[in-house]
Design an enzyme around this catalytic site. Structure first.
Site, PDB file in Angstrom:
ATOM      1  N   HIS A  82      -9.510   8.315   3.637  1.00 53.36           N
ATOM      2  CA  HIS A  82      -9.445   6.920   4.079  1.00 53.36           C
ATOM      3  C   HIS A  82     -10.819   6.269   4.149  1.00 53.36           C
ATOM      4  O   HIS A  82     -10.918   5.045   4.170  1.00 53.36           O
ATOM      5  CB  HIS A  82      -8.772   6.830   5.451  1.00 53.36           C
ATOM      6  CG  HIS A  82      -7.324   7.171   5.421  1.00 53.36           C
ATOM      7  ND1 HIS A  82      -6.844   8.404   5.798  1.00 53.36           N
ATOM      8  CD2 HIS A  82      -6.248   6.449   5.021  1.00 53.36           C
ATOM      9  CE1 HIS A  82      -5.532   8.429   5.660  1.00 53.36           C
ATOM     10  NE2 HIS A  82      -5.139   7.250   5.189  1.00 53.36           N
ATOM     11  N   ASP A 142      -9.836  14.455   7.861  1.00 55.54           N
ATOM     12  CA  ASP A 142      -9.087  13.424   7.142  1.00 55.54           C
ATOM     13  C   ASP A 142      -8.912  13.801   5.672  1.00 55.54           C
ATOM     14  O   ASP A 142      -9.110  12.995   4.760  1.00 55.54           O
ATOM     15  CB  ASP A 142      -9.785  12.066   7.271  1.00 55.54           C
ATOM     16  CG  ASP A 142      -8.975  10.916   6.660  1.00 55.54           C
ATOM     17  OD1 ASP A 142      -7.743  10.996   6.662  1.00 55.54           O
ATOM     18  OD2 ASP A 142      -9.605   9.958   6.174  1.00 55.54           O
ATOM     19  N   TYR A 177      -3.943  14.758  -2.508  1.00 60.97           N
ATOM     20  CA  TYR A 177      -4.381  14.007  -1.340  1.00 60.97           C
ATOM     21  C   TYR A 177      -5.484  14.738  -0.578  1.00 60.97           C
ATOM     22  O   TYR A 177      -5.317  15.130   0.581  1.00 60.97           O
ATOM     23  CB  TYR A 177      -3.179  13.738  -0.442  1.00 60.97           C
ATOM     24  CG  TYR A 177      -3.345  12.544   0.479  1.00 60.97           C
ATOM     25  CD1 TYR A 177      -3.491  11.266  -0.034  1.00 60.97           C
ATOM     26  CD2 TYR A 177      -3.334  12.695   1.854  1.00 60.97           C
ATOM     27  CE1 TYR A 177      -3.633  10.168   0.791  1.00 60.97           C
ATOM     28  CE2 TYR A 177      -3.474  11.605   2.700  1.00 60.97           C
ATOM     29  CZ  TYR A 177      -3.622  10.346   2.161  1.00 60.97           C
ATOM     30  OH  TYR A 177      -3.768   9.261   2.984  1.00 60.97           O
ATOM     31  N   HIS A 186       0.837  -1.202   0.000  1.00 58.06           N
ATOM     32  CA  HIS A 186       0.000   0.000   0.000  1.00 58.06           C
ATOM     33  C   HIS A 186       0.872   1.252   0.000  1.00 58.06           C
ATOM     34  O   HIS A 186       0.657   2.177  -0.789  1.00 58.06           O
ATOM     35  CB  HIS A 186      -0.902  -0.023   1.239  1.00 58.06           C
ATOM     36  CG  HIS A 186      -1.684   1.236   1.466  1.00 58.06           C
ATOM     37  ND1 HIS A 186      -3.046   1.314   1.249  1.00 58.06           N
ATOM     38  CD2 HIS A 186      -1.317   2.472   1.896  1.00 58.06           C
ATOM     39  CE1 HIS A 186      -3.469   2.524   1.531  1.00 58.06           C
ATOM     40  NE2 HIS A 186      -2.424   3.247   1.933  1.00 58.06           N
ATOM     41  N   GLU A 187       1.877   1.289   0.899  1.00 58.54           N
ATOM     42  CA  GLU A 187       2.716   2.489   1.017  1.00 58.54           C
ATOM     43  C   GLU A 187       3.576   2.704  -0.221  1.00 58.54           C
ATOM     44  O   GLU A 187       3.725   3.829  -0.708  1.00 58.54           O
ATOM     45  CB  GLU A 187       3.590   2.383   2.270  1.00 58.54           C
ATOM     46  CG  GLU A 187       2.814   2.334   3.566  1.00 58.54           C
ATOM     47  CD  GLU A 187       1.926   3.545   3.793  1.00 58.54           C
ATOM     48  OE1 GLU A 187       2.165   4.582   3.161  1.00 58.54           O
ATOM     49  OE2 GLU A 187       0.982   3.444   4.585  1.00 58.54           O
ATOM     50  N   GLU A 247      -5.812   6.766  -2.065  1.00 58.48           N
ATOM     51  CA  GLU A 247      -5.834   5.717  -1.050  1.00 58.48           C
ATOM     52  C   GLU A 247      -6.353   4.396  -1.627  1.00 58.48           C
ATOM     53  O   GLU A 247      -5.833   3.318  -1.326  1.00 58.48           O
ATOM     54  CB  GLU A 247      -6.709   6.146   0.130  1.00 58.48           C
ATOM     55  CG  GLU A 247      -6.013   7.044   1.121  1.00 58.48           C
ATOM     56  CD  GLU A 247      -4.865   6.327   1.828  1.00 58.48           C
ATOM     57  OE1 GLU A 247      -5.003   5.135   2.150  1.00 58.48           O
ATOM     58  OE2 GLU A 247      -3.831   6.963   2.039  1.00 58.48           O
ATOM     59  N   HIS A 286       1.692   4.298  -2.920  1.00 59.64           N
ATOM     60  CA  HIS A 286       1.645   5.758  -2.900  1.00 59.64           C
ATOM     61  C   HIS A 286       2.811   6.343  -3.704  1.00 59.64           C
ATOM     62  O   HIS A 286       2.666   7.380  -4.367  1.00 59.64           O
ATOM     63  CB  HIS A 286       1.708   6.279  -1.463  1.00 59.64           C
ATOM     64  CG  HIS A 286       0.411   6.205  -0.725  1.00 59.64           C
ATOM     65  ND1 HIS A 286      -0.760   6.728  -1.216  1.00 59.64           N
ATOM     66  CD2 HIS A 286       0.100   5.692   0.497  1.00 59.64           C
ATOM     67  CE1 HIS A 286      -1.735   6.535  -0.343  1.00 59.64           C
ATOM     68  NE2 HIS A 286      -1.244   5.903   0.705  1.00 59.64           N
TER      69      HIS A 286
END
Length: 792
Positions: A454, A449, A380, A365-366, A389, A369
């Site tokens: 998210h 957020d 974002y 996932h990271e 995301e 990005h």
């Protein structure tokens, strides 16, 4: 009058066009054949199709080629020499012919690009906005480390101001919200508390207009490691004392370091094992989490390289560095997060909620990005941030399926969460309080957020799940759906092309739908089972219609262009309808005011609209026409939609026209178009010589579900089968319940009725029609059905 130097759009080459929500083209597909644009005509294509002015520049940034034989030339937008942030446009060509263009173009008018605020003063505003206790450039060791790792003695974390034009996303003033703004851009990296973001400061007022996070917190997210994946093998490197978690066989390398429960990257050290058998790391310090991070980074690299032919996250072999045992407060209780900071991977050990955040799907996932930052670079915040995301979750699932297929592919972070079953569920987002339907249950509409990135990512997650696995049911909007799954491998290829080829920084869900459908066509062909599945999967999550019917998403309704090529002598200077009041100077032939507050018009009521012409020098004879798209089908040619047709006048005084909103008008927001021209023949769809067009929004209330049309039928629908589309000779027409067609009409893009097409035995013979786009209207005597089709 003098001849205008402006460039008109060449409609004869356009096959289909999908618009952004700011009224500019998102995706334009061109017809093939003898008059196709050549790649060497790139400048002409952009100038004509984007209607560039003398102040607009499109500067080529890079060129890529893919396995399908496409060449993609990416251009960056500038206005009066200043870069327009997130303004990128790409030409997609094959065999020397431009097949389509796509991207985000910002229409900038009369913007002062001389800052009244210095970069230093703007930086003070940016730092006040961030409010950190300590910044990275205030740490001498980190500054020295950056110089060493980048091999640049002048490198520094201290932000350097760049003058750009960007949309104002943070103003509460409706007149400023979303408007192009001259701003200073800063990359602000805070050490305590940890954050890194692009901060944009209005170069005149000093107010922060946008925050675009570089560190994408996963809101309590995770990563992958052999702590969670059993015994695995991974490449290492010899070092003093044995072996360390580094290797150089993948790109420029993969390296994993120990932050030793601090927030210092420069003080991080290697993990060393004497015999290269890393079996003693299951200890109270969770050192085995480092093995997970290292194996996970290698597995993610392998997935993108072997499946998508991508060489690391930047496609240039960039080194992937991972830092475990990170704590934002040195010696603290444990850091419950993981992030990509634009340079490296960082993993905390967790505390009350999480175990060390190095699980496989979280690591993927990271790094996902990082892939996004090198491709679509999705901002974002709000919908673009939710897509950012969501794509990272997609890659988390794909890498987990690729490297560890026995794990729970459709759960994210299930290995690290000590409290719940997972962080997020792609198969059932509602289980973790995420929406599975666009603007449905659990959809977050606030500003927290970063606009719910998210939470609202659940919609993209569920779209990918449905595309892969399939299924049927009814979504939160009451829409029944049925999707034939195509498998995770084919779904991943479509998602990858969507993100890396078509999406841009400010793309929303509607753009993702358009882009993924086009990606499916590129990969598998128009009308393929994959294209059908992609379309139906979007319908399942509430974004647009299923394949072959239903109502398109709100932002995908395409209106024809209308623009005066010269305002040297006359232009629209005043429009008033209810609460809509606008006084203006010339707007270069076209003004898009659809984002302004829409006046409410009640069905059955009499309305009066006021308007006037502005002149330069002599007053000329001008005609005014006002249109309202009552049935919201993207056309102004339906009966009753020309609401004012004012005769020629040379007066500069305010004129008025009255009309009654039909009781059959469709409820909701729709388009109002005001056209002023010196030519009485000018219609709703023209590039004409002298005058101006202005578009606005109005909101219809008290009307019907669908608008009536004159001639009998009570309702209008586009829910019927029309195939194949595009067509070369015949179109098959099937009405609901196999109803009989009692009348039929074909119109071209101008709204003119076209003769020559013949209907017989359930088929429309279009052999005699010229190539282009048409609108077909058919009726069974009770309901009128309307769809567009393309003749090839």
């Amino acid at each position: 009058m003098a001849t205008s130097g402006a460039y008109a759009q060449d409609y004869s080459r356009v096959q289909t066009k999908t618009m952004n929500d700011n009224g500019t083209p998102f995706l334009v597909q061109f017809r093939s054949g003898g008059n196709a644009y050549k790649l060497s005509e790139a400048t002409t294509v952009l100038r004509e199709q984007l209607q560039l002015t003398k102040n607009d520049q499109m500067v080529q940034a890079k060129t890529d080629a893919d396995e399908l034989g496409f060449v993609h030339e990416k251009y960056e937008q500038y206005y009066k020499g200043v870069k327009v942030e997130h303004g990128t446009y790409t030409l997609h060509a094959r065999q020397g012919n431009v097949e389509s263009i796509s991207g985000e173009f910002e229409r900038v008018n009369n913007l002062n690009v001389t800052p009244s605020l210095s970069a230093d003063a703007a930086l003070k505003s940016a730092l006040s906005f961030v409010g950190a206790r300590k910044y990275m450039w205030q740490d001498a060791a980190e500054e020295a480390g950056l110089k060493a790792t980048s091999n640049d003695p002048g490198a520094t974390y201290r932000p350097h101001g760049e003058l750009v034009i960007v949309r104002n996303e943070l103003s509460r003033d409706a007149a400023l919200q979303g408007k192009p703004t001259l701003a200073w851009k800063f990359n602000v990296y805070a050490q305590q508390p940890v954050s890194r973001a692009y901060i944009y400061v209005d170069a005149h007022s000093g107010k922060v207009v946008l925050q675009d996070n570089i560190i994408k917190h996963v809101a309590a997210t995770g990563t992958f490691a052999t702590k969670y994946s059993g015994t695995q093998t991974g490449a290492t490197e010899t070092a003093t004392g044995g072996f360390r978690l580094r290797e150089l066989t993948r790109g420029l390398g993969i390296e994993t370091y120990n932050c030793r429960k601090s927030n210092s990257y420069t003080a991080a050290v290697d993990f060393i094992d004497a015999d290269n058998s890393w079996t003693e790391y299951n200890n109270t310090a969770f050192d085995n989490a480092a093995l997970d991070a290292h194996w996970g980074a290698q597995g993610t690299y392998d997935y993108f390289k072997n499946v998508h032919a991508r060489n690391s996250y930047d496609n240039a072999g960039a080194k992937i560095r991972s830092y475990v045992h990170f704590d934002d407060v040195p010696g603290g209780a444990g850091y419950e997060n993981a992030f990509w900071d634009g340079t490296r991977m960082t993993y905390g050990d967790g505390a009350s909620r999480f175990d060390p955040l190095t699980a496989l799907d979280v690591a993927a996932h990271e790094i996902g990005h990082a892939v996004c930052s090198s491709t679509a670079n999705l901002t974002y915040s709000y919908e673009s941030g939710a897509l950012n995301e969501g794509f990272s979750d997609i890659w988390g699932a794909c890498v987990e399926y690729y490297k560890a297929p026995t794990k729970q592919t459709w759960l994210i972070g299930e290995d690290i969460d000590k409290v719940r079953a997972s962080l997020r569920s792609m198969s059932n987002p509602n289980a973790e309080s995420q929406p599975d339907t666009y603007q449905g249950t659990y959809w977050y509409a606030g500003s927290g957020d970063n606009g719910g990135v998210h939470t609202n990512s659940g919609v993209l997650n569920h779209w990918f799940y449905r595309l892969s696995v399939g299924g049927s049911g009814t979504n939160d909007k009451g829409t029944a759906f049925s999707v034939a799954g195509i498998g995770i491998d084919a779904a991943a290829k479509i998602a990858y092309r969507t993100e890396t080829v078509y999406l841009t920084a400010s793309s929303n869900y509607a753009a993702a739908r358009t882009s993924s459908i086009q990606s499916a066509k590129d990969l598998y062909g128009a009308g393929s089972t994959q294209e059908i599945a992609v379309t139906n999967a979007w319908s399942a999550v509430g974004v647009g219609a299923g394949y072959g019917g239903g109502t398109p998403p709100p932002t995908s309704v395409t209106y024809c262009a209308s623009k005066g090529t010269s305002v040297a002598y006359e232009f629209i200077d005043y429009v008033k309808l209810g609460t809509l009041v606008r006084t203006s100077a010339a707007d270069a032939g076209y003004y898009n005011g659809t984002a302004l507050t829409a006046p409410s018009l009640t069905a059955g009521t009499l309305q009066t609209i006021s308007f006037s012409a502005g002149f330069v020098g002599s007053a000329y004879s001008e005609y005014f026409k006002v249109y309202i798209d009552y049935n919201q089908n993207g056309l102004f040619t339906d009966a009753g939609e020309l609401v004012v047709n004012a005769a020629a006048s040379t007066s500069a005084a305010t004129r008025t026209g009255s009309f009654t909103v039909p009781v059959s008008a469709k409820n909701g927001k729709t388009r109002l178009r005001v056209v002023m021209s010196d030519n009485s023949a000018t219609t709703s769809c023209n590039s004409y010589s002298y005058g101006e067009t202005e578009d606005y929004s109005v909101t219809i209330t008290g009307g019907a579900a669908f608008a009536s049309i004159s001639g009998g039928s009570a309702t209008v629908s586009n829910q019927f089968e029309l195939y194949p589309n595009p067509a070369t000779d015949r179109l098959n027409i099937t009405l609901p319940n196999n109803a009989v067609v009692v009348s039929m009409q074909v119109m071209d893009v101008r709204g003119a009725v076209v003769n020559g097409a013949r209907f017989e035995n359930g088929q429309l013979n279009v052999t005699s029609l010229a190539k282009g786009m048409y609108t077909l209207t058919v009726s069974d005597g009770l309901t009128t059905f309307r769809q567009r089709f393309v003749k090839e």
